[in-house]
Design an enzyme around this catalytic site. Structure first.
Site, PDB file in Angstrom:
ATOM      1  N   ASP A  80       0.806  -1.362  -0.024  1.00 40.10           N
ATOM      2  CA  ASP A  80       0.017   0.048   0.070  1.00 40.10           C
ATOM      3  C   ASP A  80       0.774   1.249   0.027  1.00 40.10           C
ATOM      4  O   ASP A  80       1.421   1.526   0.977  1.00 40.10           O
ATOM      5  CB  ASP A  80      -1.062  -0.012   1.152  1.00 40.10           C
ATOM      6  N   MET A 126       1.061   5.253  -0.136  1.00 37.98           N
ATOM      7  CA  MET A 126       0.161   6.496   0.215  1.00 37.98           C
ATOM      8  C   MET A 126       1.212   7.585   0.192  1.00 37.98           C
ATOM      9  O   MET A 126       2.363   7.535   0.738  1.00 37.98           O
ATOM     10  CB  MET A 126      -0.551   6.028   1.690  1.00 37.98           C
ATOM     11  N   HIS A 163      -0.328  -1.067  -4.668  1.00 40.38           N
ATOM     12  CA  HIS A 163      -1.667  -0.330  -4.824  1.00 40.38           C
ATOM     13  C   HIS A 163      -1.409   1.093  -4.588  1.00 40.38           C
ATOM     14  O   HIS A 163      -0.875   1.481  -3.334  1.00 40.38           O
ATOM     15  CB  HIS A 163      -2.573  -0.976  -3.623  1.00 40.38           C
ATOM     16  N   MET A 202      -2.175   4.692  -3.888  1.00 37.53           N
ATOM     17  CA  MET A 202      -2.870   5.653  -3.302  1.00 37.53           C
ATOM     18  C   MET A 202      -2.257   7.004  -3.410  1.00 37.53           C
ATOM     19  O   MET A 202      -2.050   7.506  -2.497  1.00 37.53           O
ATOM     20  CB  MET A 202      -3.526   5.287  -1.878  1.00 37.53           C
ATOM     21  N   MET A 208     -12.528  -0.978  -3.049  1.00 35.68           N
ATOM     22  CA  MET A 208     -12.410  -0.785  -1.874  1.00 35.68           C
ATOM     23  C   MET A 208     -13.411  -0.606  -0.954  1.00 35.68           C
ATOM     24  O   MET A 208     -14.694  -0.236  -1.272  1.00 35.68           O
ATOM     25  CB  MET A 208     -11.907   0.800  -1.955  1.00 35.68           C
ATOM     26  N   ASP A 232     -10.796  -4.913  -1.023  1.00 36.24           N
ATOM     27  CA  ASP A 232      -9.464  -4.281  -0.066  1.00 36.24           C
ATOM     28  C   ASP A 232     -10.329  -3.412   0.877  1.00 36.24           C
ATOM     29  O   ASP A 232     -10.647  -2.521   0.647  1.00 36.24           O
ATOM     30  CB  ASP A 232      -8.628  -3.600  -0.898  1.00 36.24           C
TER      31      ASP A 232
HETATM   32  C1  DX5 Z   1      -6.268   0.694   3.057  1.00 37.47           C
HETATM   33  C2  DX5 Z   1      -5.335  -0.331   2.262  1.00 37.47           C
HETATM   34  C3  DX5 Z   1      -5.584  -1.748   2.518  1.00 37.47           C
HETATM   35  C4  DX5 Z   1      -5.257  -1.992   4.072  1.00 37.47           C
HETATM   36  C5  DX5 Z   1      -6.227  -3.076   4.458  1.00 37.47           C
HETATM   37  O1  DX5 Z   1      -6.217   1.766   2.299  1.00 37.47           O
HETATM   38  O2  DX5 Z   1      -5.553  -0.246   0.927  1.00 37.47           O
HETATM   39  O3  DX5 Z   1      -4.755  -2.455   1.821  1.00 37.47           O
HETATM   40  O4  DX5 Z   1      -4.189  -2.577   4.198  1.00 37.47           O
HETATM   41  O5  DX5 Z   1      -6.185  -3.403   5.946  1.00 37.47           O
HETATM   42  P1  DX5 Z   1      -7.263  -4.189   6.745  1.00 37.47           P
HETATM   43  O6  DX5 Z   1      -7.301  -5.500   6.104  1.00 37.47           O
HETATM   44  O7  DX5 Z   1      -6.804  -4.080   7.916  1.00 37.47           O
HETATM   45  O8  DX5 Z   1      -8.733  -3.548   6.667  1.00 37.47           O
HETATM   46 ZN    ZN Z   2      -4.554  -1.554  -0.364  1.00 38.06          ZN
END
Ligand code: DX5
Ligand code: ZN
Length: 227
Positions: free
Chosen positions: A39, A41, A70, A72, A141, A177
């Protein structure tokens, strides 16, 4: 060969020990994980900051299977080549990250990577039919992106069902996700998802030195998802 839609668990290292990522990746793979979800970010597209391409490149030698990145972040396009060079297998961009998702998906494919399209809870799927030939994965999401450990949004189940029907026989994974746990996994698979990202649901209770709970958590999730 037919496209494999058997459900798989995709651990998100957002819930792993940030001081020990290499060992965490190896541990969760030793317990059976075939994909690792990373992830990224930027503190702009989402209200949290994690890591960038240098971290992905450092992780790559510790990932034997699929490295599922991923993004973001916004903008996306200036960073695609960096994440491609870092060794991502799948690069997923958000439909909300800019005005030109079509160009972004083209750029990911041109970089030689599989292209993923992520869709936030508040976004519809009207644009998806125009993009189906350009994507290898759709990421629904089921929380607002930015943090692990949030509550699953049941309102997204209809979207998963609609996307599954849009995908038809195309070789496109349907990933979910956010908030995937033993309480929600059955519903997402019943709705048509085949890749279940889970962070806190996998890494809880274990560590790189004590990885057995990772395996237990993955098997329990898969078992409720497929029974
Ligand atoms: C949130 C992420 C997810 C996150 C999910 O923005 O994209 O991939 O890691 O975490 P859980 O499974 O704890 O909701
Ligand atoms: Zn993610």
């Amino acid at each position: 060969m037919t496209f494999d839609r058997s459900p798989i668990i995709n651990p998100s290292i957002l819930a792993a020990d940030f001081a020990n990522f290499g060992a965490e990746c190896r541990a969760v793979q030793d317990q059976g994980a075939q994909w690792i979800h990373v992830d990224v970010m930027d503190g702009h597209f989402v209200p949290n900051i994690t890591f960038g391409p240098a971290m992905c490149a450092a992780l790559r030698p510790h990932i034997r299977g699929i490295m599922d990145v991923h993004l973001m972040i916004a903008p996306v396009d200036p960073y695609i080549s960096a994440f491609a060079d870092a060794g991502a297998d799948i690069i997923t961009a958000h439909i909300e990250a800019g005005p030109h998702i079509h160009r972004t998906l083209q750029a990911i494919r041109i970089a030689g990577k599989k292209a993923g399209l992520a869709i936030n809870p508040g976004t519809g799927i009207e644009a998806v039919p125009q993009l189906l030939d350009m994507i290898d994965l759709i990421c629904v999401m089921t929380v607002n992106p930015g943090f692990g450990g949030q509550k699953f949004l049941h309102s997204q189940l209809t979207k998963i069902r609609d996307l599954r029907s849009l995908i038809g026989d195309r070789p496109i994974h349907l990933e979910v996700d956010g908030g995937v746990t033993q309480d929600t996994a059955a519903a997402v698979v019943a709705a048509g998802a085949d890749v279940l990202v889970a962070g806190s649901g996998i890494f809880k209770g274990g560590s790189a030195d004590n990885p057995a709970p990772y395996g237990d958590n993955m098997r329990a999730l898969l078992s409720v998802a497929t029974n």
